[in-house]
Write an enzyme that holds these catalytic residues in place. Structure first.
Site, PDB file in Angstrom:
ATOM      1  N   GLU A   2       0.807  -1.214   0.000  1.00 57.30           N
ATOM      2  CA  GLU A   2       0.000   0.000   0.000  1.00 57.30           C
ATOM      3  C   GLU A   2       0.847   1.275   0.000  1.00 57.30           C
ATOM      4  OE1 GLU A   2      -0.568  -2.681   1.726  1.00 57.30           O
ATOM      5  OE2 GLU A   2      -2.572  -3.295   1.135  1.00 57.30           O
ATOM      6  N   GLU A  19       3.304 -13.986  -4.913  1.00 59.86           N
ATOM      7  CA  GLU A  19       3.274 -15.281  -4.246  1.00 59.86           C
ATOM      8  C   GLU A  19       2.464 -15.077  -2.972  1.00 59.86           C
ATOM      9  OE1 GLU A  19       3.973 -18.243  -1.616  1.00 59.86           O
ATOM     10  OE2 GLU A  19       5.233 -16.511  -1.245  1.00 59.86           O
ATOM     11  N   GLU A  28      -2.384 -15.399   5.680  1.00 60.79           N
ATOM     12  CA  GLU A  28      -1.892 -14.037   5.949  1.00 60.79           C
ATOM     13  C   GLU A  28      -2.720 -12.945   5.288  1.00 60.79           C
ATOM     14  OE1 GLU A  28       2.263 -13.777   5.075  1.00 60.79           O
ATOM     15  OE2 GLU A  28       2.807 -15.150   6.679  1.00 60.79           O
TER      16      GLU A  28
END
Length: 76
Positions: A2, A19, A28
């Site tokens: 971000e 990935e 996650e």
């Protein structure tokens, strides 16, 4: 992701390789970051995401012994 900014003179990229999947595809919670990168940086008409798709498959199984061994004992 971000906080990343493209170098001066670049507005979009041709390809994003990520990935993000880990195990169970959502480990996650990185999917949001990858989608953010796609929306901000990828060329709208000709950009490529790699990988560009994935598939989740589920199946039912009977595992009463495993349940007793790993979870059921907490009720004792």
């Amino acid at each position: 992701m971000e906080d990343i900014k493209l170098p001066e003179g670049y507005d979009h990229v041709d390809i994003i390789v990520s990935e993000w999947m880990g195990y169970a595809l959502l480990y996650e919670s990185m999917l949001d970051s990858v989608l953010n990168a796609r929306d901000r940086f990828l060329k709208p008409d000709s950009g490529v995401m790699a990988p560009s798709q994935c598939k989740m498959m589920f199946a039912l199984c009977e595992a009463s012994e495993l349940f007793k061994e790993r979870i059921g004992f907490w009720s004792d």
